[in-house]
Design a protein around this motif. Structure first.
Motif, PDB file in Angstrom:
ATOM      1  N   CYS A 144      17.187   1.985   3.382  1.00 46.56           N
ATOM      2  CA  CYS A 144      16.317   1.774   2.213  1.00 46.56           C
ATOM      3  C   CYS A 144      16.773   0.596   1.345  1.00 46.56           C
ATOM      4  N   GLU A 145      15.884  -0.386   1.255  1.00 47.39           N
ATOM      5  CA  GLU A 145      16.110  -1.533   0.357  1.00 47.39           C
ATOM      6  C   GLU A 145      15.677  -1.126  -1.045  1.00 47.39           C
ATOM      7  N   ARG A 146      16.565  -1.342  -2.029  1.00 51.16           N
ATOM      8  CA  ARG A 146      16.268  -0.889  -3.397  1.00 51.16           C
ATOM      9  C   ARG A 146      16.653  -1.903  -4.479  1.00 51.16           C
TER      10      ARG A 146
ATOM     11  N   ALA B 209      11.427   1.121   1.515  1.00 55.09           N
ATOM     12  CA  ALA B 209      11.717   0.354   0.310  1.00 55.09           C
ATOM     13  C   ALA B 209      11.466   1.216  -0.920  1.00 55.09           C
ATOM     14  N   ASP B 210      12.246   0.952  -1.963  1.00 52.87           N
ATOM     15  CA  ASP B 210      12.139   1.694  -3.216  1.00 52.87           C
ATOM     16  C   ASP B 210      11.814   0.701  -4.345  1.00 52.87           C
ATOM     17  N   PRO B 211      10.513   0.524  -4.626  1.00 56.81           N
ATOM     18  CA  PRO B 211      10.145  -0.425  -5.685  1.00 56.81           C
ATOM     19  C   PRO B 211      10.477   0.096  -7.082  1.00 56.81           C
TER      20      PRO B 211
ATOM     21  N   VAL C  69       5.166  -3.163   1.907  1.00 58.80           N
ATOM     22  CA  VAL C  69       4.456  -2.732   3.118  1.00 58.80           C
ATOM     23  C   VAL C  69       4.046  -3.954   3.943  1.00 58.80           C
ATOM     24  N   ALA C  70       3.588  -4.991   3.255  1.00 60.22           N
ATOM     25  CA  ALA C  70       3.234  -6.223   3.971  1.00 60.22           C
ATOM     26  C   ALA C  70       4.463  -6.810   4.660  1.00 60.22           C
ATOM     27  N   ALA C  71       5.631  -6.595   4.061  1.00 59.66           N
ATOM     28  CA  ALA C  71       6.875  -7.116   4.641  1.00 59.66           C
ATOM     29  C   ALA C  71       7.357  -6.265   5.820  1.00 59.66           C
ATOM     30  N   GLY C  72       6.699  -5.143   6.059  1.00 65.06           N
ATOM     31  CA  GLY C  72       7.033  -4.334   7.234  1.00 65.06           C
ATOM     32  C   GLY C  72       7.740  -3.030   6.954  1.00 65.06           C
TER      33      GLY C  72
ATOM     34  N   LEU D 280       7.660   4.143   1.605  1.00 61.56           N
ATOM     35  CA  LEU D 280       8.179   3.849   0.275  1.00 61.56           C
ATOM     36  C   LEU D 280       8.765   5.081  -0.374  1.00 61.56           C
ATOM     37  N   MET D 281       9.743   4.841  -1.247  1.00 61.49           N
ATOM     38  CA  MET D 281      10.224   5.911  -2.109  1.00 61.49           C
ATOM     39  C   MET D 281       9.833   5.511  -3.536  1.00 61.49           C
ATOM     40  N   ILE D 282       9.050   6.377  -4.178  1.00 59.19           N
ATOM     41  CA  ILE D 282       8.523   6.043  -5.506  1.00 59.19           C
ATOM     42  C   ILE D 282       8.756   7.207  -6.461  1.00 59.19           C
TER      43      ILE D 282
END
Ligand code: PEP
Ligand code: MN
Length: 353
Positions: free
Chosen positions: A247-249, A283-285, A303-306, A310-312
């Motif tokens: 997870c990218e955060r 990803a965690d925006p 999402v466009a980046a693949g 998501l974690m929101i």
């Protein structure tokens, strides 16, 4: 790494594993549909590869001296039926499959009533997995530490609510495990164990969680390079557990003066990590931006980046939240994010990840 011949027998595989053990190394046996690959875990310089290459059933034996290999794309292609991606199954949810997966819920569980109300809302919005922090990593000892901060009894009660809410609204559940003393207790209640950003470098925690053989969500440290992030995930894989979700955060912003976001969302990390590993990348925006007004656009961008999902963070009344209120969105807003991201995903999915 040892590649077995297509028709290698169980006895031949077992024999190779025993030989590996003789040199003080562990073996990661990955049985694919056509071929078995055995990864060496430990200091490979101790291993006599020319000897291994001559063992019955062995096709090839080679040293791969990289910090991560058990989770690498190459290893995945050689084993695991040659798949480039290996989804992580959590109950009947597939992370890294054809559909995006949404993890949502409060930053911290504050009460049973709060959790159940949010669980109902995020389920209605289309979330698949329920999150809720019990052991919160906080910068100040004087701020709310999550109910886990009140001792193990309250922690267990909060974990039991999480389990109950997940069962009631048919969502697997996830919570962060901040230290080794919390591993056993948490593993009894949740479906996914989260290693938070601040603990990415804790190799003992990664190993202890890895040994539970449950799916793990592994968050990038805000100061870690991508190679480091992958290398520390390898500690989980080395315990024979490849059910890891990366997870990218967000990473630390640069320069002086106001940065306007909590962290810098490293969107390019998403496809880069996905090219290196067969593990799914989320990803965690919420933590990346710290701003609810950016969640919609940054979710679509991830999402466009693949990203595989998501974690929101979500709350019915973000102003009321004890932790991270500024980055929370309501269940209605979450629904808008999910609908938009699913549309972005439909446009992007023919594009190769
Ligand atoms: C969280 O997801 O609850 C959290 C604290 O995130 P991070 O570890 O990325 O800061
Ligand atoms: Mn939070």
């Amino acid at each position: 790494m040892i590649v077995m011949k297509a028709g290698a027998t169980d006895t031949e595989i077992q024999n190779v594993v025993e030989e590996i053990h003789k040199y003080g190394l562990a073996a990661d046996v990955s049985r694919g549909e056509f071929r078995t690959v055995i990864g060496l875990v430990g200091d490979e310089r101790k291993a006599p590869f020319s000897h291994f290459a001559l063992l019955p059933g062995v096709k090839e034996a080679m040293m791969i001296d990289t910090p991560y290999k058990l989770i690498s794309k190459e290893y995945g292609k050689l084993s695991d039926s040659g798949n480039e991606f290996r989804p992580v199954k959590v109950g009947n949810i597939t992370v890294g499959g054809d559909e995006l997966v949404y993890i949502a819920g409060p930053c911290a569980i504050e009460s049973k009533q709060q959790l159940f109300k949010i669980a109902e809302g995020v389920k209605r919005a289309g979330a698949h997995i329920l999150r809720g922090g019990v052991f919160k990593p906080r910068s100040s000892v004087h701020s709310f530490q999550g109910l886990g901060g009140n001792g193990m009894e309250e922690a267990e009660e909060a974990l039991s609510w999480l389990r109950e809410a997940g069962d009631m609204y048919e969502m697997p559940v996830i919570t962060e495990v901040r230290g080794e003393t919390q591993v056993d207790l948490t593993a009894r209640y949740v479906d996914i164990m989260q290693i938070g950003s601040r603990n990415m470098y804790d190799q003992d925690l990664a190993s202890a969680i890895g040994r539970k053989q449950k799916p793990v969500l592994f968050k990038r440290h805000f100061g870690a390079g991508i190679e480091e992030f992958l290398s520390f995930a390898e500690y989980i894989a080395a315990e024979g557990n490849k059910d890891i979700i990366m997870c990218e955060r967000g990473i630390i912003p640069v320069g002086k003066g106001k940065n306007f976001t909590r962290y810098t969302f490293d969107l390019a990390a998403i496809p880069v990590i996905q090219k290196e590993t067969f593990l799914p990348v989320l990803a965690d925006p919420s933590h990346a931006t710290g701003r609810r007004d950016l969640i919609f656009s940054m979710s679509c961008a991830a999402v466009a980046a693949g990203a595989s999902g998501l974690m929101i963070e979500s709350h019915y009344d973000p102003k009321e939240a004890l932790v991270d209120g500024s980055q929370m969105i309501t269940p209605d807003e979450l629904k808008e994010v999910i609908d938009a991201c699913n549309r972005v995903h439909a446009i992007m999915s023919p594009v190769k990840r």
